[in-house]
Design an enzyme around this catalytic site. Structure first.
Site, PDB file in Angstrom:
ATOM      1  N   GLY A 192       0.845  -1.205   0.000  1.00  0.00           N
ATOM      2  CA  GLY A 192       0.000   0.000   0.000  1.00  0.00           C
ATOM      3  C   GLY A 192       0.880   1.254   0.000  1.00  0.00           C
ATOM      4  O   GLY A 192       0.634   2.203  -0.748  1.00  0.00           O
ATOM      5  N   HIS A 193       1.927   1.241   0.831  1.00  0.00           N
ATOM      6  CA  HIS A 193       2.827   2.397   0.880  1.00  0.00           C
ATOM      7  C   HIS A 193       3.619   2.535  -0.424  1.00  0.00           C
ATOM      8  O   HIS A 193       3.916   3.650  -0.862  1.00  0.00           O
ATOM      9  CB  HIS A 193       3.811   2.256   2.051  1.00  0.00           C
ATOM     10  CG  HIS A 193       3.159   2.234   3.398  1.00  0.00           C
ATOM     11  ND1 HIS A 193       3.010   1.079   4.136  1.00  0.00           N
ATOM     12  CD2 HIS A 193       2.603   3.226   4.139  1.00  0.00           C
ATOM     13  CE1 HIS A 193       2.399   1.362   5.281  1.00  0.00           C
ATOM     14  NE2 HIS A 193       2.135   2.650   5.305  1.00  0.00           N
TER      15      HIS A 193
END
Ligand code: PAF
Length: 287
Positions: free
Chosen positions: A42-43
């Site tokens: 996600g990051h």
């Protein structure tokens, strides 16, 4: 073992300001991705998007104590700095801002805080008193220290996204917010640093959040009551997940839509699976 150079880790506010001044003097634009660390795919999506937006990327890694309640998982929160730096090095990120708690709060929690207002006491804020005031205050500090032209925030934390966006508008903070879509595993589970606390059975149960949102979205053409019934039906079928809330909120105000509502909205859900609290959301058009 990767051979990519690791980012320069800056631990002080003064050091970060020097770097920012140097980059700005060179005419380069800056994008900030604020994180609590324990980085995952996600990051990665944030950092990739930041590369398209600006010349220089700064990722902050700071487990901010003022957004954790007394009985929350501050000590348990995963800290994986070494892996995080390796990953960011592979992605070519030049700077990581990783201050200590003492550096960010030299006199303890700041006397001046930013209030998230009424919306900050609802949903996530109801079970986590003061959480959003802590988030907004640290985000304001991070923005003041790094003065980026761009900042990335994830759609997954919809309430946080709403409140930070409102703060940026209300306080005329000169930064453009870039929203990053939620990254999901193949079975639909939204990626979160907290997923690593789930055992195999809990991991399986956790997919009920995205399943319920899918059911809600599929029912949207049939109206609000159908949306709520579809989500509740799905959630009630998973006994390993303890529902905290499911709600359909007005995207502009983040307050629950009234009976009979038609139009664009956001369905939000939170549940506890074992000791792990999970959240997810989906946009939908209620017909
Ligand atoms: O979403 C997070 O990771 C945190 O709330 C943030 C924005 C980094 C503030 O500590």
């Amino acid at each position: 073992m990767s051979s990519s150079p690791r980012p320069q880790v800056i631990e002080t506010v003064a050091g970060m300001r020097d770097v920012v001044a140097h980059e700005r003097e060179a005419g380069r634009t800056i994008a900030l991705t604020p994180t609590l660390g324990a980085l995952h795919a996600g990051h990665v999506a944030h950092v990739e998007r930041a590369a398209e937006l600006a010349d220089v990327r700064i990722v902050s890694i700071f487990v901010n104590p003022t957004q954790f309640g007394a009985n929350e998982d501050l000590d348990k929160y995963p800290r994986t700095m070494d892996d995080d730096l390796e990953l960011l090095g592979e992605m070519g990120v030049p700077y990581v801002f990783a201050p200590s708690v003492e550096e960010m709060y030299p006199k303890g929690p700041t006397s001046t805080t930013i209030s998230a207002g009424q919306v900050g006491t609802m949903f996530e804020g109801k079970t986590r008193a003061g959480h959003f005031d802590g988030v907004l205050t640290v985000v304001a500090k991070l923005l003041a220290i790094t003065t980026p032209q761009f900042v990335t925030f994830g759609q997954k934390d919809a309430q946080q996204l709403f409140l930070v966006r409102r703060m940026i508008t209300d306080l005329n903070i000169p930064v453009r917010m870039e929203i990053i879509e939620t990254v999901r595993d193949d079975d639909g589970l939204a990626l979160s640093s907290r997923n690593q606390f789930l055992d195999a059975s809990q991991r399986e149960a956790a997919t009920i959040l995205s399943t319920a949102l899918k059911a809600a979205t599929s029912a949207a053409d049939s109206g609000l009551d159908a949306v709520i019934a579809a989500a509740q039906g799905a959630l009630m079928g998973e006994s390993r997940a303890e529902l905290d809330y499911f709600s359909v909120v007005n995207t502009e105000t983040f307050t629950p839509v009234p009976d009979g509502f038609r139009g664009p909205a956001t369905a939000i859900v939170a549940a506890r699976v074992g000791d792990t609290r999970l959240i997810d959301n989906s946009s939908l058009y209620v017909g």
